[in-house]
Design a protein around this motif. Structure first.
Motif, PDB file in Angstrom:
ATOM      1  N   VAL A   4       0.839  -1.203   0.000  1.00 43.09           N
ATOM      2  CA  VAL A   4       0.000   0.000   0.000  1.00 43.09           C
ATOM      3  C   VAL A   4       0.871   1.250   0.000  1.00 43.09           C
ATOM      4  CG1 VAL A   4      -0.198   0.002   2.535  1.00 43.09           C
ATOM      5  CG2 VAL A   4      -1.917   1.191   1.143  1.00 43.09           C
ATOM      6  N   LEU A   5       0.502   2.189  -0.853  1.00 46.59           N
ATOM      7  CA  LEU A   5       1.097   3.525  -0.833  1.00 46.59           C
ATOM      8  C   LEU A   5       0.248   4.404   0.079  1.00 46.59           C
ATOM      9  CD1 LEU A   5       3.118   5.657  -1.902  1.00 46.59           C
ATOM     10  CD2 LEU A   5       1.433   6.156  -3.701  1.00 46.59           C
ATOM     11  N   LEU A   6       0.823   4.827   1.192  1.00 48.49           N
ATOM     12  CA  LEU A   6       0.137   5.712   2.130  1.00 48.49           C
ATOM     13  C   LEU A   6       0.485   7.163   1.785  1.00 48.49           C
ATOM     14  CD1 LEU A   6       0.828   3.679   5.383  1.00 48.49           C
ATOM     15  CD2 LEU A   6      -1.349   3.882   4.183  1.00 48.49           C
ATOM     16  N   TYR A   7      -0.543   7.990   1.632  1.00 49.70           N
ATOM     17  CA  TYR A   7      -0.319   9.370   1.194  1.00 49.70           C
ATOM     18  C   TYR A   7      -1.155  10.340   2.014  1.00 49.70           C
ATOM     19  CZ  TYR A   7      -4.802   8.806  -1.166  1.00 49.70           C
ATOM     20  OH  TYR A   7      -6.131   8.581  -1.430  1.00 49.70           O
ATOM     21  N   ASP A   8      -0.629  11.542   2.151  1.00 52.21           N
ATOM     22  CA  ASP A   8      -1.356  12.652   2.762  1.00 52.21           C
ATOM     23  C   ASP A   8      -1.428  13.741   1.702  1.00 52.21           C
ATOM     24  OD1 ASP A   8      -2.168  14.964   4.132  1.00 52.21           O
ATOM     25  OD2 ASP A   8      -1.219  14.323   6.001  1.00 52.21           O
ATOM     26  N   ALA A   9      -2.550  13.809   1.005  1.00 49.36           N
ATOM     27  CA  ALA A   9      -2.671  14.740  -0.112  1.00 49.36           C
ATOM     28  C   ALA A   9      -2.629  16.189   0.359  1.00 49.36           C
ATOM     29  CB  ALA A   9      -3.971  14.462  -0.864  1.00 49.36           C
ATOM     30  N   GLU A  10      -3.150  16.456   1.539  1.00 46.76           N
ATOM     31  CA  GLU A  10      -3.186  17.832   2.045  1.00 46.76           C
ATOM     32  C   GLU A  10      -1.778  18.354   2.319  1.00 46.76           C
ATOM     33  OE1 GLU A  10      -5.060  20.374   5.805  1.00 46.76           O
ATOM     34  OE2 GLU A  10      -5.860  18.397   5.292  1.00 46.76           O
ATOM     35  N   ARG A  11      -0.935  17.526   2.915  1.00 48.30           N
ATOM     36  CA  ARG A  11       0.442  17.959   3.207  1.00 48.30           C
ATOM     37  C   ARG A  11       1.411  17.614   2.093  1.00 48.30           C
ATOM     38  NH1 ARG A  11       3.242  15.921   7.466  1.00 48.30           N
ATOM     39  NH2 ARG A  11       2.134  13.941   7.363  1.00 48.30           N
ATOM     40  N   VAL A  58      -3.001  -6.137   3.636  1.00 45.57           N
ATOM     41  CA  VAL A  58      -2.320  -4.849   3.547  1.00 45.57           C
ATOM     42  C   VAL A  58      -2.652  -3.974   4.754  1.00 45.57           C
ATOM     43  CG1 VAL A  58      -3.941  -3.340   2.272  1.00 45.57           C
ATOM     44  CG2 VAL A  58      -1.503  -3.301   1.733  1.00 45.57           C
ATOM     45  N   ARG A  59      -3.852  -4.119   5.314  1.00 42.25           N
ATOM     46  CA  ARG A  59      -4.163  -3.408   6.552  1.00 42.25           C
ATOM     47  C   ARG A  59      -3.269  -3.908   7.692  1.00 42.25           C
ATOM     48  NH1 ARG A  59      -8.909  -0.486   6.217  1.00 42.25           N
ATOM     49  NH2 ARG A  59     -10.207  -0.938   4.390  1.00 42.25           N
ATOM     50  N   ARG A  60      -3.069  -5.216   7.734  1.00 39.11           N
ATOM     51  CA  ARG A  60      -2.204  -5.816   8.761  1.00 39.11           C
ATOM     52  C   ARG A  60      -0.782  -5.292   8.640  1.00 39.11           C
ATOM     53  NH1 ARG A  60      -1.735 -11.169   6.860  1.00 39.11           N
ATOM     54  NH2 ARG A  60       0.181 -10.459   5.854  1.00 39.11           N
ATOM     55  N   GLU A  61      -0.264  -5.269   7.411  1.00 40.00           N
ATOM     56  CA  GLU A  61       1.127  -4.850   7.217  1.00 40.00           C
ATOM     57  C   GLU A  61       1.315  -3.365   7.534  1.00 40.00           C
ATOM     58  OE1 GLU A  61       3.646  -6.803   6.702  1.00 40.00           O
ATOM     59  OE2 GLU A  61       2.332  -8.564   6.612  1.00 40.00           O
ATOM     60  N   ALA A  62       0.350  -2.518   7.164  1.00 40.67           N
ATOM     61  CA  ALA A  62       0.463  -1.085   7.480  1.00 40.67           C
ATOM     62  C   ALA A  62       0.483  -0.864   8.982  1.00 40.67           C
ATOM     63  CB  ALA A  62      -0.687  -0.317   6.840  1.00 40.67           C
ATOM     64  N   SER A  63      -0.297  -1.663   9.702  1.00 43.94           N
ATOM     65  CA  SER A  63      -0.319  -1.540  11.157  1.00 43.94           C
ATOM     66  C   SER A  63       0.980  -2.028  11.769  1.00 43.94           C
ATOM     67  CB  SER A  63      -1.508  -2.335  11.710  1.00 43.94           C
ATOM     68  OG  SER A  63      -1.507  -2.335  13.116  1.00 43.94           O
ATOM     69  N   GLU A  71       4.018  -2.483  10.341  1.00 41.78           N
ATOM     70  CA  GLU A  71       5.249  -1.838   9.899  1.00 41.78           C
ATOM     71  C   GLU A  71       5.283  -0.342  10.206  1.00 41.78           C
ATOM     72  OE1 GLU A  71       6.094  -2.769   5.830  1.00 41.78           O
ATOM     73  OE2 GLU A  71       6.185  -4.930   6.197  1.00 41.78           O
ATOM     74  N   LEU A  72       4.120   0.325  10.118  1.00 45.01           N
ATOM     75  CA  LEU A  72       4.105   1.778  10.250  1.00 45.01           C
ATOM     76  C   LEU A  72       3.177   2.278  11.346  1.00 45.01           C
ATOM     77  CD1 LEU A  72       4.137   2.684   6.458  1.00 45.01           C
ATOM     78  CD2 LEU A  72       6.016   2.971   8.080  1.00 45.01           C
ATOM     79  N   GLY A  73       2.442   1.388  11.985  1.00 46.63           N
ATOM     80  CA  GLY A  73       1.538   1.809  13.043  1.00 46.63           C
ATOM     81  C   GLY A  73       0.319   2.550  12.544  1.00 46.63           C
ATOM     82  N   VAL A  74       0.006   2.428  11.248  1.00 42.78           N
ATOM     83  CA  VAL A  74      -1.106   3.162  10.647  1.00 42.78           C
ATOM     84  C   VAL A  74      -2.346   2.282  10.570  1.00 42.78           C
ATOM     85  CG1 VAL A  74      -1.954   4.252   8.524  1.00 42.78           C
ATOM     86  CG2 VAL A  74       0.377   4.693   9.316  1.00 42.78           C
ATOM     87  N   VAL A  75      -3.461   2.815  11.038  1.00 42.93           N
ATOM     88  CA  VAL A  75      -4.751   2.154  10.881  1.00 42.93           C
ATOM     89  C   VAL A  75      -5.414   2.730   9.635  1.00 42.93           C
ATOM     90  CG1 VAL A  75      -7.024   1.747  11.880  1.00 42.93           C
ATOM     91  CG2 VAL A  75      -4.995   1.766  13.344  1.00 42.93           C
ATOM     92  N   ILE A  76      -5.607   1.877   8.631  1.00 46.40           N
ATOM     93  CA  ILE A  76      -6.121   2.330   7.343  1.00 46.40           C
ATOM     94  C   ILE A  76      -7.637   2.403   7.381  1.00 46.40           C
ATOM     95  CG2 ILE A  76      -6.383   1.705   4.902  1.00 46.40           C
ATOM     96  CD1 ILE A  76      -3.619   0.523   4.980  1.00 46.40           C
ATOM     97  N   GLY A  77      -8.167   3.516   6.855  1.00 48.36           N
ATOM     98  CA  GLY A  77      -9.606   3.640   6.667  1.00 48.36           C
ATOM     99  C   GLY A  77      -9.960   3.268   5.237  1.00 48.36           C
ATOM    100  N   GLU A  78     -10.154   4.291   4.410  1.00 48.30           N
ATOM    101  CA  GLU A  78     -10.462   4.072   2.992  1.00 48.30           C
ATOM    102  C   GLU A  78      -9.269   3.407   2.302  1.00 48.30           C
ATOM    103  OE1 GLU A  78     -11.434   6.798  -0.986  1.00 48.30           O
ATOM    104  OE2 GLU A  78     -11.201   7.712   0.991  1.00 48.30           O
ATOM    105  N   LEU A  79      -9.546   2.393   1.483  1.00 49.98           N
ATOM    106  CA  LEU A  79      -8.495   1.642   0.805  1.00 49.98           C
ATOM    107  C   LEU A  79      -8.862   1.519  -0.666  1.00 49.98           C
ATOM    108  CD1 LEU A  79      -5.855   0.013   1.300  1.00 49.98           C
ATOM    109  CD2 LEU A  79      -7.298  -2.000   1.627  1.00 49.98           C
ATOM    110  N   GLU A  80      -7.965   1.941  -1.550  1.00 52.64           N
ATOM    111  CA  GLU A  80      -8.239   1.929  -2.991  1.00 52.64           C
ATOM    112  C   GLU A  80      -7.391   0.874  -3.691  1.00 52.64           C
ATOM    113  OE1 GLU A  80      -8.051   4.877  -6.930  1.00 52.64           O
ATOM    114  OE2 GLU A  80      -7.490   5.624  -4.945  1.00 52.64           O
TER     115      GLU A  80
END
Length: 226
Positions: free
Chosen positions: A76-83, A123-128, A130-139
Motif C-alpha cells: 500500500v502507498l500511504l499518502y497525505d494529499a493535504e500535506r 495490507v491493513r495488517r502490514e500497514a499496522s 510496519e508503520l503503526g497506521v490504521v487504514i480507513g479508505e483503501l483503494e
C-alpha cells in the motif's frame, strides 16, 4: 517407499501435495505439464516443472522451468494529499545488498505476504505492523507479477490516505520475524525525484508513485482546452 515431506506427509509448515502445482492446468492447450519436482521446501517452495510446449510453427518441444513460490503479496502507498507527503518504510534487504545495493537499507511501500488473508486484510495488517497506521479508505490500484520468468508471486497494490490521527501504533515490524523497520515520511515530489536518482529502486514502490502522479492523489489538473 519412504514418505517425502511436503508430498506424502506434512513438511515443517504442515503442507502436503506440493508436487501437484500445475498438473491440472487446462487454460493453455499448447502446454502439457509432464512432471513437477520439488527442489526445496525449507520455507517457500522451489519447483522444477517439465512440460511440452507447442510452438507457433506447430512443433512441440519439451522444456523445463524452475519456479519459486512464496505465495502472493500485498502493498500500500500511504499518502497525505493535504500535506503532499507519502509514508514509506526503510529496512535491510539482503537480496538487494548482495546484488549491488550500497547498504541493503531499502526504501519501499509497506508490504507483506497474504499468509491466508485476502489482499485488503493483509495490507491493513502490514500497514499496522510496519508503520503503526490504521487504514480507513483503501483503494485497489492494480495487481502485478513482479518477476514472471521465475517467481510466481502476484502483488496486489493499493493506495490509502493517512494522517497523524491514523498513526496509532509504534510500527517497526515484528521482532519475532526479524523485522526492524523504520518509517520514512517525505514530500511526494522528493519521492518521485528519488526514482530518477536510484534512491528509490523498489519496483512496486516506483509503480505506485508513478500511478499517484499520473492518475492518483497527486495528479495535476488537466490542462485547459481554451
Amino acid at each position: 517407499m519412504t514418505p517425502i515431506p511436503g508430498i506424502d506427509i506434512p513438511d515443517a509448515r504442515g503442507r502436503t501435495g506440493l508436487d501437484r502445482a500445475g498438473r491440472d492446468l487446462t487454460g493453455n492447450p499448447d502446454v502439457t505439464v509432464r512432471d513437477v519436482e520439488l527442489l526445496a521446501t525449507a520455507w517457500h517452495v522451489l519447483r522444477r516443472t517439465t512440460y511440452d510446449f507447442r510452438r507457433s510453427d506447430g512443433t512441440v518441444t519439451r522444456e523445463q522451468r524452475e519456479t519459486y513460490d512464496r505465495g502472493d503479496g500485498a502493498t500500500v502507498l500511504l499518502y497525505d494529499a493535504e500535506r503532499g507527503t507519502v509514508l514509506l518504510t526503510r529496512q535491510f534487504r539482503y537480496p538487494v545488498y548482495v546484488n549491488g545495493h550500497p547498504d541493503g537499507r531499502f526504501v519501499e511501500t509497506a508490504a507483506g505476504l497474504l499468509d491466508g488473508d485476502d489482499p485488503a486484510a493483509a495490507v491493513r495488517r502490514e500497514a499496522s505492523e510496519e508503520l503503526g497506521v490504521v487504514i480507513g479508505e483503501l483503494e485497489p490500484v492494480f495487481a502485478v507479477w513482479m518477476s514472471p520468468g521465475s517467481v510466481t508471486e502476484r502483488v496486489h497494490c493499493f493506495a490509502a490516505p493517512y494522517s497523524a490521527a491514523s498513526r496509532l501504533g509504534p510500527g517497526g515490524g515484528l521482532a519475532d520475524d526479524g523485522e526492524d523497520i523504520e518509517a520514512v515520511e517525505m514530500p511526494f515530489a522528493e519521492a518521485l525525484e528519488r526514482i530518477g536518482t536510484g534512491r528509490i529502486a523498489d519496483a512496486k514502490t516506483v509503480m505506485l508513485l508513478q500511478w499517484a502522479a499520473l492518475r492518483g492523489p497527486f495528479r495535476q489538473a488537466a490542462p485547459s482546452t481554451r
